[in-house]
Design a protein around this motif. Structure first.
Motif, PDB file in Angstrom:
ATOM      1  N   SER A   1     -21.123 -18.394   5.239  1.00  0.00           N
ATOM      2  CA  SER A   1     -20.093 -19.006   5.029  1.00  0.00           C
ATOM      3  C   SER A   1     -20.993 -20.109   5.575  1.00  0.00           C
ATOM      4  CB  SER A   1     -18.597 -18.506   6.144  1.00  0.00           C
ATOM      5  OG  SER A   1     -19.665 -18.531   7.397  1.00  0.00           O
ATOM      6  N   GLY A   2     -21.730 -19.927   5.882  1.00  0.00           N
ATOM      7  CA  GLY A   2     -22.044 -22.052   6.545  1.00  0.00           C
ATOM      8  C   GLY A   2     -21.965 -21.955   8.209  1.00  0.00           C
ATOM      9  N   VAL A   3     -21.079 -20.818   8.685  1.00  0.00           N
ATOM     10  CA  VAL A   3     -21.085 -21.098  10.254  1.00  0.00           C
ATOM     11  C   VAL A   3     -22.016 -19.971  11.432  1.00  0.00           C
ATOM     12  CG1 VAL A   3     -19.144 -20.033  12.104  1.00  0.00           C
ATOM     13  CG2 VAL A   3     -18.140 -20.784   9.357  1.00  0.00           C
TER      14      VAL A   3
ATOM     15  N   ARG B   1     -16.547 -12.003  -0.793  1.00  0.00           N
ATOM     16  CA  ARG B   1     -14.955 -13.313  -1.012  1.00  0.00           C
ATOM     17  C   ARG B   1     -13.691 -12.083  -0.582  1.00  0.00           C
ATOM     18  NH1 ARG B   1     -13.738 -13.994  -7.420  1.00  0.00           N
ATOM     19  NH2 ARG B   1     -13.205 -11.541  -8.194  1.00  0.00           N
ATOM     20  N   ALA B   2     -14.063 -10.954  -0.410  1.00  0.00           N
ATOM     21  CA  ALA B   2     -13.065 -10.646   0.042  1.00  0.00           C
ATOM     22  C   ALA B   2     -12.834 -11.033   1.382  1.00  0.00           C
ATOM     23  CB  ALA B   2     -13.434  -9.044   1.111  1.00  0.00           C
ATOM     24  N   HIS B   3     -13.196 -12.004   2.645  1.00  0.00           N
ATOM     25  CA  HIS B   3     -12.539 -13.288   3.508  1.00  0.00           C
ATOM     26  C   HIS B   3     -13.347 -14.083   3.633  1.00  0.00           C
ATOM     27  CE1 HIS B   3      -9.179  -9.761   4.916  1.00  0.00           C
ATOM     28  NE2 HIS B   3     -10.791  -8.931   4.113  1.00  0.00           N
ATOM     29  N   SER B   4     -13.343 -15.351   3.671  1.00  0.00           N
ATOM     30  CA  SER B   4     -12.958 -16.839   3.197  1.00  0.00           C
ATOM     31  C   SER B   4     -13.999 -16.399   4.872  1.00  0.00           C
ATOM     32  CB  SER B   4     -12.063 -17.933   3.771  1.00  0.00           C
ATOM     33  OG  SER B   4     -11.696 -17.591   5.073  1.00  0.00           O
ATOM     34  N   THR B   5     -14.218 -15.807   6.198  1.00  0.00           N
ATOM     35  CA  THR B   5     -15.486 -15.548   6.210  1.00  0.00           C
ATOM     36  C   THR B   5     -17.015 -14.821   5.999  1.00  0.00           C
ATOM     37  OG1 THR B   5     -14.282 -14.126   7.045  1.00  0.00           O
ATOM     38  CG2 THR B   5     -13.820 -15.320   8.763  1.00  0.00           C
ATOM     39  N   HIS B   6     -16.934 -14.959   4.696  1.00  0.00           N
ATOM     40  CA  HIS B   6     -18.617 -13.878   4.160  1.00  0.00           C
ATOM     41  C   HIS B   6     -18.314 -15.044   2.724  1.00  0.00           C
ATOM     42  CE1 HIS B   6     -17.541  -9.964   6.369  1.00  0.00           C
ATOM     43  NE2 HIS B   6     -16.043 -10.835   5.937  1.00  0.00           N
ATOM     44  N   TYR B   7     -18.166 -16.160   2.801  1.00  0.00           N
ATOM     45  CA  TYR B   7     -18.164 -17.053   2.094  1.00  0.00           C
ATOM     46  C   TYR B   7     -17.958 -18.298   1.668  1.00  0.00           C
ATOM     47  CZ  TYR B   7     -13.777 -17.623  -0.449  1.00  0.00           C
ATOM     48  OH  TYR B   7     -12.839 -17.224  -1.051  1.00  0.00           O
ATOM     49  N   THR B   8     -19.349 -18.779   1.565  1.00  0.00           N
ATOM     50  CA  THR B   8     -18.420 -20.578   0.704  1.00  0.00           C
ATOM     51  C   THR B   8     -18.544 -21.197  -0.472  1.00  0.00           C
ATOM     52  OG1 THR B   8     -18.893 -22.702   2.512  1.00  0.00           O
ATOM     53  CG2 THR B   8     -20.369 -21.980   1.828  1.00  0.00           C
ATOM     54  N   LEU B   9     -17.111 -22.217  -1.144  1.00  0.00           N
ATOM     55  CA  LEU B   9     -17.496 -22.879  -2.034  1.00  0.00           C
ATOM     56  C   LEU B   9     -18.345 -23.833  -1.839  1.00  0.00           C
ATOM     57  CD1 LEU B   9     -14.718 -21.374  -3.625  1.00  0.00           C
ATOM     58  CD2 LEU B   9     -16.287 -20.174  -4.301  1.00  0.00           C
TER      59      LEU B   9
ATOM     60  N   VAL C   1     -27.805 -19.593  -4.552  1.00  0.00           N
ATOM     61  CA  VAL C   1     -26.927 -19.240  -3.596  1.00  0.00           C
ATOM     62  C   VAL C   1     -26.143 -17.967  -4.752  1.00  0.00           C
ATOM     63  CG1 VAL C   1     -24.059 -20.024  -3.147  1.00  0.00           C
ATOM     64  CG2 VAL C   1     -26.040 -21.180  -3.232  1.00  0.00           C
ATOM     65  N   LEU C   2     -26.411 -16.511  -4.158  1.00  0.00           N
ATOM     66  CA  LEU C   2     -25.868 -15.484  -4.680  1.00  0.00           C
ATOM     67  C   LEU C   2     -24.305 -14.366  -4.399  1.00  0.00           C
ATOM     68  CD1 LEU C   2     -29.337 -13.444  -4.503  1.00  0.00           C
ATOM     69  CD2 LEU C   2     -28.589 -15.287  -6.040  1.00  0.00           C
ATOM     70  N   HIS C   3     -23.388 -14.871  -5.523  1.00  0.00           N
ATOM     71  CA  HIS C   3     -22.051 -14.070  -5.372  1.00  0.00           C
ATOM     72  C   HIS C   3     -22.351 -13.124  -5.800  1.00  0.00           C
ATOM     73  CE1 HIS C   3     -19.759 -18.284  -6.285  1.00  0.00           C
ATOM     74  NE2 HIS C   3     -21.020 -18.530  -4.665  1.00  0.00           N
ATOM     75  N   GLY C   4     -21.730 -11.936  -4.710  1.00  0.00           N
ATOM     76  CA  GLY C   4     -21.127 -10.737  -4.692  1.00  0.00           C
ATOM     77  C   GLY C   4     -20.651 -10.031  -6.136  1.00  0.00           C
ATOM     78  N   TRP C   5     -19.618 -11.120  -6.429  1.00  0.00           N
ATOM     79  CA  TRP C   5     -18.507 -10.845  -7.486  1.00  0.00           C
ATOM     80  C   TRP C   5     -18.972 -12.066  -8.447  1.00  0.00           C
ATOM     81  CZ3 TRP C   5     -18.152 -14.289  -3.086  1.00  0.00           C
ATOM     82  CH2 TRP C   5     -18.369 -15.829  -3.668  1.00  0.00           C
ATOM     83  N   SER C   6     -18.459 -12.123  -9.762  1.00  0.00           N
ATOM     84  CA  SER C   6     -18.628 -12.411 -10.697  1.00  0.00           C
ATOM     85  C   SER C   6     -18.274 -14.122 -11.171  1.00  0.00           C
ATOM     86  CB  SER C   6     -18.166 -11.154 -12.072  1.00  0.00           C
ATOM     87  OG  SER C   6     -19.088 -12.080 -13.621  1.00  0.00           O
ATOM     88  N   ASP C   7     -18.160 -14.807 -11.679  1.00  0.00           N
ATOM     89  CA  ASP C   7     -18.205 -16.234 -11.463  1.00  0.00           C
ATOM     90  C   ASP C   7     -17.653 -16.013 -13.479  1.00  0.00           C
ATOM     91  OD1 ASP C   7     -18.120 -17.509  -9.224  1.00  0.00           O
ATOM     92  OD2 ASP C   7     -20.654 -17.263  -9.922  1.00  0.00           O
ATOM     93  N   GLY C   8     -18.010 -14.389 -13.761  1.00  0.00           N
ATOM     94  CA  GLY C   8     -17.086 -14.681 -15.577  1.00  0.00           C
ATOM     95  C   GLY C   8     -16.213 -13.487 -15.614  1.00  0.00           C
ATOM     96  N   ASP C   9     -17.238 -12.845 -16.861  1.00  0.00           N
ATOM     97  CA  ASP C   9     -16.732 -11.647 -17.324  1.00  0.00           C
ATOM     98  C   ASP C   9     -17.374 -10.492 -16.519  1.00  0.00           C
ATOM     99  OD1 ASP C   9     -14.011 -12.282 -18.655  1.00  0.00           O
ATOM    100  OD2 ASP C   9     -15.557 -12.519 -20.941  1.00  0.00           O
ATOM    101  N   GLY C  10     -16.954  -9.051 -16.264  1.00  0.00           N
ATOM    102  CA  GLY C  10     -17.876  -7.902 -15.864  1.00  0.00           C
ATOM    103  C   GLY C  10     -18.697  -8.279 -14.643  1.00  0.00           C
ATOM    104  N   PRO C  11     -19.187  -7.102 -13.703  1.00  0.00           N
ATOM    105  CA  PRO C  11     -19.289  -7.166 -12.320  1.00  0.00           C
ATOM    106  C   PRO C  11     -20.752  -8.811 -12.578  1.00  0.00           C
ATOM    107  CG  PRO C  11     -20.404  -5.371 -13.284  1.00  0.00           C
ATOM    108  CD  PRO C  11     -19.829  -6.212 -14.461  1.00  0.00           C
ATOM    109  N   ALA C  12     -21.031  -9.228 -11.159  1.00  0.00           N
ATOM    110  CA  ALA C  12     -22.199  -9.388 -10.794  1.00  0.00           C
ATOM    111  C   ALA C  12     -23.672  -8.567 -10.945  1.00  0.00           C
ATOM    112  CB  ALA C  12     -21.710  -9.560  -9.060  1.00  0.00           C
TER     113      ALA C  12
END
Length: 271
Positions: free
Chosen positions: A80-82, A96-104, A113-124
């Motif tokens: 999260s950067g903290v 991205r369940a909570h803001s304490t686990h990621y930062t945009l 920077v690897l997102h655990g969620w997909s920014d498009g269709d389907g899974p990451a």
């Protein structure tokens, strides 16, 4: 005989030369490719494929562990950067369940920077080599909106990230909200070290998380995301199957040769 040919092909894939190019990631050393075959015991190739060197793991806070590889790659989990522990990461993973686990808005100097969620269709989908570490993910679902008193699940909103380095298989369960099915266990493969959230409420219940931990049976279990959960409650659910080490340091070094002989829960300073 076709089973034997299939196993031979898979073993050849695992032992293939590691590509140095980022666009051609190395094959996983941790996947149990023969797990689903009847009457087959898959032999670990860890001593054949292991590289030399120690990995340094530091508990930074919340769900963030800092992983430093022998090749000087620094990774921060659920970033999260903290929490940085004074380290400037080359790679960060997020959920991205909570803001304490990621930062945009991560530091632009962080290369991966690897997102655990997909920014498009389907899974990451992550499968990349950064220096001496191969990083991949196994998507899981998270609780989303509510309908009445029932929380609806959001498909593929979380990822279990797996870091393969120096012959070690290191897993971070992220903000896991549900039990794992057989397909996900197979996709995870062998874990030597696993980072496990033990809050018992925001993620999965302590009973559910301890069941997953026992099933994975990693040599080292690193609790995280504890909040006020008494450590003894998680340890008690291990049914005496794991040793427990309470350490005064935030960091430790580990290699394939120094893994504990018995599965061990290591509780670092700050957890």
């Amino acid at each position: 005989m076709h089973y034997l040919r299939w196993i031979t092909a898979c073993v050849a894939l695992v032992l293939a030369p590691v590509a140095s190019a980022q666009d051609k990631p190395q094959p996983s050393q941790c996947l149990a490719v023969a797990q689903s075959l009847p009457s087959v015991q898959f032999v670990s190739l860890r001593h054949v494929t292991a590289e030399k060197g120690e990995v340094v793991i530091t508990y930074a806070g919340h769900s963030t562990y800092i992983i430093e590889t022998p090749g000087n790659v620094t990774i921060a989990t659920d970033f999260s950067g903290v929490y940085t522990a004074g380290k400037s990461p080359d790679v960060v993973t997020m959920n991205r369940a909570h803001s304490t686990h990621y930062t945009l808005n991560p530091d632009p100097r962080i290369k991966y920077v690897l997102h655990g969620w997909s920014d498009g269709d389907g899974p990451a989908k992550h499968a990349l080599t950064v220096g001496d570490v191969f990083i991949r993910n196994v998507p899981t679902d998270i609780r989303g909106y509510r309908v009445g008193s029932e929380a609806m699940m959001q498909k593929d909103g979380n990822s279990i990230f797996i870091f393969e380095v120096a012959g070690l298989c290191i897993g971070h369960l992220g903000h896991l909200h549900h039990p794992l099915d057989e397909a996900r266990y197979a996709a995870i493969g062998r874990l030597d070290i696993v980072m496990v959230p033990i809050d018992g409420t925001y993620t999965l219940s302590l009973d559910g998380m301890s069941e997953i931990t026992r099933r994975l049976r990693a040599s080292i279990v690193l609790p995280m995301h504890r909040f006020s959960t008494p450590l003894g409650e998680f340890v008690a659910r291990m049914n005496g199957q794991f040793e427990v080490e309470l350490r005064k340091e935030k960091s430790f070094s580990v290699s394939l040769d120094t893994l504990p002989k018995a599965p061990t829960i290591i509780i670092l300073e700050g957890v």
